[in-house]
Structure formats: structure tokens, C-alpha cells
Design a protein around this motif. Structure first.
Motif, PDB file in Angstrom:
ATOM      1  N   PRO A  42       0.806  -1.225   0.000  1.00  0.00           N
ATOM      2  CA  PRO A  42       0.000   0.000   0.000  1.00  0.00           C
ATOM      3  C   PRO A  42       0.836   1.271   0.000  1.00  0.00           C
ATOM      4  CG  PRO A  42      -0.086  -1.059   2.153  1.00  0.00           C
ATOM      5  CD  PRO A  42       0.566  -2.027   1.223  1.00  0.00           C
ATOM      6  N   SER A  43       2.002   1.275   0.637  1.00  0.00           N
ATOM      7  CA  SER A  43       2.810   2.499   0.655  1.00  0.00           C
ATOM      8  C   SER A  43       3.329   2.833  -0.739  1.00  0.00           C
ATOM      9  CB  SER A  43       3.976   2.352   1.644  1.00  0.00           C
ATOM     10  OG  SER A  43       4.882   1.354   1.245  1.00  0.00           O
ATOM     11  N   LYS A  44       3.719   1.816  -1.496  1.00  0.00           N
ATOM     12  CA  LYS A  44       4.208   2.093  -2.862  1.00  0.00           C
ATOM     13  C   LYS A  44       3.062   2.502  -3.777  1.00  0.00           C
ATOM     14  CE  LYS A  44       7.873   0.722  -0.889  1.00  0.00           C
ATOM     15  NZ  LYS A  44       7.856   0.817   0.590  1.00  0.00           N
ATOM     16  N   ALA A  45       1.884   1.962  -3.531  1.00  0.00           N
ATOM     17  CA  ALA A  45       0.717   2.396  -4.304  1.00  0.00           C
ATOM     18  C   ALA A  45       0.387   3.854  -4.009  1.00  0.00           C
ATOM     19  CB  ALA A  45      -0.477   1.502  -3.990  1.00  0.00           C
ATOM     20  N   LEU A  46       0.521   4.273  -2.752  1.00  0.00           N
ATOM     21  CA  LEU A  46       0.273   5.670  -2.402  1.00  0.00           C
ATOM     22  C   LEU A  46       1.298   6.588  -3.060  1.00  0.00           C
ATOM     23  CD1 LEU A  46      -0.559   5.459   1.420  1.00  0.00           C
ATOM     24  CD2 LEU A  46      -2.136   6.103  -0.417  1.00  0.00           C
ATOM     25  N   LEU A  47       2.534   6.133  -3.166  1.00  0.00           N
ATOM     26  CA  LEU A  47       3.594   6.951  -3.744  1.00  0.00           C
ATOM     27  C   LEU A  47       3.472   7.104  -5.255  1.00  0.00           C
ATOM     28  CD1 LEU A  47       6.624   5.559  -1.713  1.00  0.00           C
ATOM     29  CD2 LEU A  47       6.026   7.981  -1.867  1.00  0.00           C
ATOM     30  N   ARG A  48       2.953   6.088  -5.920  1.00  0.00           N
ATOM     31  CA  ARG A  48       3.089   6.020  -7.379  1.00  0.00           C
ATOM     32  C   ARG A  48       2.388   7.161  -8.115  1.00  0.00           C
ATOM     33  NH1 ARG A  48       6.373   5.762 -11.171  1.00  0.00           N
ATOM     34  NH2 ARG A  48       5.407   5.314 -13.182  1.00  0.00           N
ATOM     35  N   SER A  49       1.207   7.544  -7.697  1.00  0.00           N
ATOM     36  CA  SER A  49       0.473   8.590  -8.414  1.00  0.00           C
ATOM     37  C   SER A  49       1.242   9.905  -8.410  1.00  0.00           C
ATOM     38  CB  SER A  49      -0.918   8.792  -7.794  1.00  0.00           C
ATOM     39  OG  SER A  49      -1.682   7.611  -7.888  1.00  0.00           O
ATOM     40  N   GLY A  50       1.742  10.292  -7.238  1.00  0.00           N
ATOM     41  CA  GLY A  50       2.514  11.521  -7.152  1.00  0.00           C
ATOM     42  C   GLY A  50       3.800  11.447  -7.942  1.00  0.00           C
ATOM     43  N   HIS A  51       4.455  10.280  -7.941  1.00  0.00           N
ATOM     44  CA  HIS A  51       5.692  10.123  -8.702  1.00  0.00           C
ATOM     45  C   HIS A  51       5.438  10.253 -10.201  1.00  0.00           C
ATOM     46  CE1 HIS A  51       7.535   9.250  -5.030  1.00  0.00           C
ATOM     47  NE2 HIS A  51       7.994   8.022  -5.231  1.00  0.00           N
ATOM     48  N   ALA A  52       4.330   9.666 -10.666  1.00  0.00           N
ATOM     49  CA  ALA A  52       4.030   9.722 -12.105  1.00  0.00           C
ATOM     50  C   ALA A  52       3.797  11.156 -12.559  1.00  0.00           C
ATOM     51  CB  ALA A  52       2.805   8.851 -12.413  1.00  0.00           C
ATOM     52  N   VAL A  53       3.066  11.924 -11.762  1.00  0.00           N
ATOM     53  CA  VAL A  53       2.820  13.329 -12.104  1.00  0.00           C
ATOM     54  C   VAL A  53       4.126  14.112 -12.081  1.00  0.00           C
ATOM     55  CG1 VAL A  53       1.703  15.453 -11.327  1.00  0.00           C
ATOM     56  CG2 VAL A  53       0.425  13.303 -11.342  1.00  0.00           C
ATOM     57  N   ALA A  54       4.954  13.900 -11.051  1.00  0.00           N
ATOM     58  CA  ALA A  54       6.225  14.615 -10.950  1.00  0.00           C
ATOM     59  C   ALA A  54       7.147  14.272 -12.113  1.00  0.00           C
ATOM     60  CB  ALA A  54       6.902  14.292  -9.621  1.00  0.00           C
ATOM     61  N   ALA A  55       7.161  13.006 -12.516  1.00  0.00           N
ATOM     62  CA  ALA A  55       8.007  12.597 -13.640  1.00  0.00           C
ATOM     63  C   ALA A  55       7.566  13.282 -14.931  1.00  0.00           C
ATOM     64  CB  ALA A  55       7.967  11.081 -13.795  1.00  0.00           C
ATOM     65  N   ALA A  56       6.262  13.367 -15.139  1.00  0.00           N
ATOM     66  CA  ALA A  56       5.764  14.047 -16.344  1.00  0.00           C
ATOM     67  C   ALA A  56       6.148  15.525 -16.336  1.00  0.00           C
ATOM     68  CB  ALA A  56       4.251  13.895 -16.436  1.00  0.00           C
ATOM     69  N   ARG A  57       6.116  16.150 -15.188  1.00  0.00           N
ATOM     70  CA  ARG A  57       6.444  17.573 -15.093  1.00  0.00           C
ATOM     71  C   ARG A  57       7.918  17.854 -15.328  1.00  0.00           C
ATOM     72  NH1 ARG A  57       2.501  18.750  -9.943  1.00  0.00           N
ATOM     73  NH2 ARG A  57       0.676  19.427 -11.151  1.00  0.00           N
ATOM     74  N   ARG A  58       8.750  16.829 -15.292  1.00  0.00           N
ATOM     75  CA  ARG A  58      10.175  17.020 -15.538  1.00  0.00           C
ATOM     76  C   ARG A  58      10.539  16.802 -16.996  1.00  0.00           C
ATOM     77  NH1 ARG A  58      10.848  14.865 -10.038  1.00  0.00           N
ATOM     78  NH2 ARG A  58      10.880  12.713 -10.799  1.00  0.00           N
ATOM     79  N   VAL A  59       9.551  16.660 -17.860  1.00  0.00           N
ATOM     80  CA  VAL A  59       9.809  16.448 -19.288  1.00  0.00           C
ATOM     81  C   VAL A  59       9.052  17.509 -20.083  1.00  0.00           C
ATOM     82  CG1 VAL A  59       9.636  14.842 -21.221  1.00  0.00           C
ATOM     83  CG2 VAL A  59      10.108  13.971 -18.922  1.00  0.00           C
ATOM     84  N   ALA A  60       9.781  18.390 -20.732  1.00  0.00           N
ATOM     85  CA  ALA A  60       9.145  19.422 -21.555  1.00  0.00           C
ATOM     86  C   ALA A  60       8.301  18.767 -22.642  1.00  0.00           C
ATOM     87  CB  ALA A  60      10.206  20.325 -22.181  1.00  0.00           C
ATOM     88  N   GLY A  61       7.110  19.260 -22.823  1.00  0.00           N
ATOM     89  CA  GLY A  61       6.160  18.655 -23.751  1.00  0.00           C
ATOM     90  C   GLY A  61       5.131  17.859 -22.981  1.00  0.00           C
ATOM     91  N   ALA A  62       5.603  16.990 -22.112  1.00  0.00           N
ATOM     92  CA  ALA A  62       4.676  16.277 -21.220  1.00  0.00           C
ATOM     93  C   ALA A  62       4.209  17.204 -20.098  1.00  0.00           C
ATOM     94  CB  ALA A  62       5.341  15.036 -20.627  1.00  0.00           C
ATOM     95  N   ALA A  63       5.098  18.063 -19.622  1.00  0.00           N
ATOM     96  CA  ALA A  63       4.751  18.945 -18.506  1.00  0.00           C
ATOM     97  C   ALA A  63       3.536  19.804 -18.820  1.00  0.00           C
ATOM     98  CB  ALA A  63       5.940  19.829 -18.146  1.00  0.00           C
ATOM     99  N   GLN A  64       3.436  20.246 -20.097  1.00  0.00           N
ATOM    100  CA  GLN A  64       2.328  21.115 -20.479  1.00  0.00           C
ATOM    101  C   GLN A  64       0.984  20.386 -20.443  1.00  0.00           C
ATOM    102  OE1 GLN A  64       5.284  20.986 -21.931  1.00  0.00           O
ATOM    103  NE2 GLN A  64       6.022  23.047 -21.446  1.00  0.00           N
ATOM    104  N   ALA A  65       1.031  19.065 -20.468  1.00  0.00           N
ATOM    105  CA  ALA A  65      -0.212  18.279 -20.438  1.00  0.00           C
ATOM    106  C   ALA A  65      -0.714  18.051 -19.022  1.00  0.00           C
ATOM    107  CB  ALA A  65       0.007  16.933 -21.128  1.00  0.00           C
ATOM    108  N   VAL A  66       0.137  18.333 -18.024  1.00  0.00           N
ATOM    109  CA  VAL A  66      -0.250  18.110 -16.635  1.00  0.00           C
ATOM    110  C   VAL A  66      -0.899  19.387 -16.119  1.00  0.00           C
ATOM    111  CG1 VAL A  66       0.534  17.513 -14.320  1.00  0.00           C
ATOM    112  CG2 VAL A  66       1.649  16.501 -16.313  1.00  0.00           C
ATOM    113  N   THR A  67      -2.187  19.348 -15.958  1.00  0.00           N
ATOM    114  CA  THR A  67      -2.938  20.565 -15.603  1.00  0.00           C
ATOM    115  C   THR A  67      -3.531  20.514 -14.204  1.00  0.00           C
ATOM    116  OG1 THR A  67      -4.924  19.643 -16.626  1.00  0.00           O
ATOM    117  CG2 THR A  67      -3.508  21.020 -18.008  1.00  0.00           C
TER     118      THR A  67
END
Length: 465
Positions: A42-67
Motif C-alpha cells: 500500500p505504501s508504494k501504491a500511495l507513492l506512485r500517483s505523485g511520482h508519475a505526475v512529478a516525472a511528467a512535469r520534468r519532461v518538456a512537452g509532457a509537462a504542459q499536459a499536466v494541468t
């Protein structure tokens, strides 16, 4: 007879049953244990959503899709799916399919090969193991001696991983693995988090740069850190809990998570009936046999032994113990060579571990100080992870890696990787250490371009190969 149906107990039971033995498994809570329902999963499941959003925000092009921010309801629903809605029927079915008899209740040792089980109805059963009893009862949270703590309601790791909503604010006492993982998980789900730590940085038992990079990431997520702090008292009002620090600072939040370590769950196991102390970890030999008990019938695996509190190490020890018990039951001679040649060294100097924060911390083997104390001639190589593969993965990628090398034999003794997605680098390091692969041979294990794994080549080049 196996007491405890967490990952270690399940592995002993399943492997012994597949070896032809009749096996009984005793569990007072959920089959699958702490890891499956309240810790790793459960702890890794709780972490994963935030990690996925943060990873997208660190990539130009993908970051603009995270609203927006991670959806709390969706994250909790996904977590619940991984713990089967807090129902262990699927794992109970596996136990039955494996041919293992399951006893629901609390079990304890009552003498040589004797086990008592008090079931969910209060009925006490007396059982006798023909071959062996295996203790696999895991660990429980440790509670620090802080004035007022006993008088307030606080979260332990179970409450923090199974919460039904994101709290408005959370104070975390302790900055070890559990503390930093859950601090980041809830911070990325919108909770205001404060972490009180006794040392200068998070993850005090790991490499300094690991704690520094994780600490920087927590602060970037809005987590407030209180380093080098001593808690003098804890109090609560209906609205919040307050930690009073020795410098006069008050740290208040809606909930308090106490994450100050775990201890072996040996209480109420009846160990005094076989001449052992009731409290503290159970000491075992290289076969998992409990020291101080004659007759070769009592074994222990996992957290209860006081060794590395990691699911994968517990399962490894469980496989060794099951093989030893089956061999002895079938009349085969048990030797260190055949059954546990590497068990002692694997538990001492080749334990892989990952902290699933963002950045991840992945480590295995000795740190420089431990390697020197063990008599090795040590050389350390440390570099930033800044390969093309890393920079393609995330704009502004930040990471660092370290090798600890035995100069006499030119073999790897330890490795640490810190950065996004570095956990997958760890198995190669573990193989190199366990296999004692010479560095000059590792130089010919060519890393793929462009991957984060190119750091292997850079570290070997920095060593001088």
C-alpha cells in the motif's frame, strides 16, 4: 508448524509443502501479513500517483499536459485494489491450493515441538510438529519514550498506509525509510507535512548524499524539515497534536505519524518455555536454526531474527529454512555448501534495499566504514548521474552514485544509486557483489546507450579501467 503467514511464513510453508511435508500455518490477522496489507504494497501504491505526475512535469512537452494535482480518491481506490480491498481470501485460497492447513488464531510455543493456538472463537488447540516449528511473526513498531505520547492518539505505519482520506496536515516523527516515504506520499496528495528528525538529514543510516538529495526533494514538495531536533513532549487538543521541541518550537498537525523503527515481534511467543528470553530478536545460525535450543527443531526467519527488515531477505531466508527442514525430514545430510553457503554473507554484506521516494535510493553491500571494519582495503568512487540516458529521462535530472571497491581483489563491495528510476540498477550490483565479479570483467558488461545504466561505465572509468 509455521507461526506467522506473512511473506516469510508463506514461503516456508509453500516450499516445505512442495517438498512433501505436511504443513500447518498459523496466522492471527490477514494471510499475507504486514507487507501485503499495511507496508510495502500500500505504501508504494500511495507513492506512485505523485511520482508519475512529478516525472511528467520534468519532461518538456509532457509537462504542459499536466494541468492538475494527483487525484486523492483515485489514488486511494488504486491502493485498495492492490490490497484486495483489505480481504485476504485470494491468499487464503493459495494456502489451500498449496496443501497447507491454515489455523486462524494466535500461536505460541509451549515446549519442544509443541504449539498452542487460540483460535478466533477463543478455543485453545494443542498441536505437535513432527519435524519443525518455524517462527515467522515479523516485527512491530517501536515507540519512543517521549512524555505525553502514551496519552495521545497517533498513527503508526498501518494507520498511515490505510487512511481513508488525505489529512489536512501531518507531523512525522522520524526520517528513516517509513518516515520519508509516507511524508512524500501524503505531501504529493495535498497534505501539509512536517518531519521532525533527530539527525542533520533524512535517512541517517545511508550515504550522506542520499539523505541530502531526498531532503531537497521533500522540501521541493513543500515538506518542512526539523533537523537535529529532540522532542520534549507531545500533547493534543481536539483539533491537533503538538510536538514541543527542545528549542521551544511547537510542531502541530491534525495527525502524528510515529515512524521511529520496528522491533522483533517475539512477545507472547512462549519462548521462555524453551529457555529463551521473551523479548528481543531470536538469534539464528546459517540454516535459520534458533541458537540456544537443542534438538534441531526450532527455526526463525524474517524480521523476528533481528536481521534486515526487508521482505525479499525474509523470503530468501524462508527458502533456505524450508530446504533444510525438508532435507532433514527426508534423511539427507545438511551441509553449509548445499543449503546455505552464501546465506550468512548475503545477510551481512549483500543486502539490497530501495527507498521508494522520488528520487529513489537503491543500495546494496558495504558502505566504506563497514568495509574497512571488515578488513578490506577500500577505495570509493563517487559521481553524479548525468549521462545522456538520465537527461533524456528527465530535464534537469539529479542523481549520484557510489561504488565501494576492495582494492586487493578489485571486486565490488557496495553500491549506492540515488535518482529517478535507479531501483532497476540494483540487481546488477547485487549480482556483482554476490558473484565477486572482478571489475575488469565487469568493464566488458557494456551498458546500453542511452540509459541511466551508463553510470556503470562512468564509475568503472573513474576507477581507472
Amino acid at each position: 508448524m509455521v507461526l506467522g503467514a506473512g511473506p516469510a511464513g508463506e514461503n516456508v510453508a509453500g516450499r516445505a509443502a512442495s517438498g512433501g511435508l505436511s504443513v500447518a500455518l498459523v496466522e492471527r490477522e490477514r494471510v499475507g501479513g504486514e507487507c501485503s496489507f499495511w507496508a510495502c504494497v500500500p505504501s508504494k501504491a500511495l507513492l506512485r500517483s505523485g511520482h508519475a505526475v512529478a516525472a511528467a512535469r520534468r519532461v518538456a512537452g509532457a509537462a504542459q499536459a499536466v494541468t492538475g494535482e494527483p487525484d486523492v480518491t483515485g489514488t486511494l481506490r488504486r491502493r485498495d485494489s492492490f490490497v484486495d480491498e483489505w480481504d485476504d481470501r485470494r491468499q487464503v485460497d493459495w494456502v489451500h491450493e498449496a496443501g497447507v492447513a491454515l489455523f486462524r488464531g494466535s500461536g505460541w510455543v509451549a515446549g519442544s515441538r509443541e504449539v498452542m493456538v487460540r483460535d478466533v472463537h477463543g478455543t485453545t488447540l494443542s498441536l505437535r510438529a513432527a519435524r519443525a516449528v518455524v517462527l515467522a511473526t515479523g516485527s512491530v513498531p517501536s515507540q519512543p519514550d517521549v512524555p505525553g505520547l502514551d496519552e495521545v492518539d497517533f498513527w503508526d505505519s498501518r494507520a498511515a498506509t490505510s487512511a481513508e482520506r488525505a489529512p489536512g496536515s501531518l507531523a512525522v516523527l522520524g526520517a528513516g525509510v517509513v518516515g520519508v516515504e509516507l511524508a512524500q506520499a501524503w505531501a504529493r496528495l495535498g497534505t501539509e507535512v512536517r518531519v521532525v528528525e533527530s539527525g542533520p538529514r533524512p535517512l541517517p543510516t545511508m550515504a550522506d548524499f542520499a539523505g541530502e538529495l531526498v531532503g531537497a526533494a521533500l522540501r521541493a514538495d513543500g515538506v518542512r524539515l526539523y533537523p537535529d531536533s529532540v522532542v520534549e513532549s507531545v500533547s493534543r487538543t481536539p483539533e491537533e497534536v503538538t510536538l514541543r521541541l527542545s528549542d521551544g518550537t511547537d510542531v502541530s498537525a491534525e495527525h502524528l505519524l510515529v515512524a521511529t523503527g520496528r522491533r522483533a515481534a517475539t512477545g507472547h511467543l512462549g519462548l521462555e518455555s524453551v529457555g529463551l528470553h521473551e523479548d528481543g530478536a531470536v538469534e539464528v545460525n546459517e540454516h535459520g536454526e534458533v541458537r540456544g535450543v537443542s534438538g534441531g527443531w526450532l527455526y526463525a526467519v524474517g524480521d523476528v531474527t533481528g536481521q534486515a527488515q526487508l521482505t525479499h531477505q525474509a523470503k530468501y531466508a524462508a527458502r533456505v529454512v524450508a530446504d533444510v527442514v525438508v532435507a532433514r525430514a527426508t534423511g539427507r545430510h545438511v551441509t553449509t555448501e548445499a543449503f546455505s553457503r552464501y546465506m550468512t554473507s548475503a545477510n551481512r554484506c549483500a543486502v539490497p534495499a530501495v527507498v521508494f521516494t522520488d528520487p529513489e535510493v537503491a543500495q546494496v553491500g558495504y558502505d566504506p566504514a563497514r568495509a574497512e571494519r571488515a578488513g578490506h582495503q577500500v577505495r570509493t568512487v563517487e559521481l553524479d548521474i548525468d549521462s545522456v540516458g538520465a537527461l533524456l529521462r528527465a530535464d534537469g535530472y539529479r542523481g549520484r552514485a557510489r561504488f565501494v571497491v576492495d582494492e586487493r581483489n578489485e571486486v565490488l563491495l557496495g553500491a549506492v544509486f540515488v535518482g529517478q528510476d535507479v531501483a532497476e540498477l540494483l540487481q546488477a550490483a547485487t549480482i556483482a557483489i554476490v558473484g565477486e565479479v572482478p571489475l575488469r570483467r565487469l568493464w566488458h558488461a557494456v551498458p546500453v546507450f542511452p540509459t541511466v545504466g551508463e553510470i556503470w561505465l562512468r564509475l568503472l572509468e573513474a576507477y581507472g579501467l
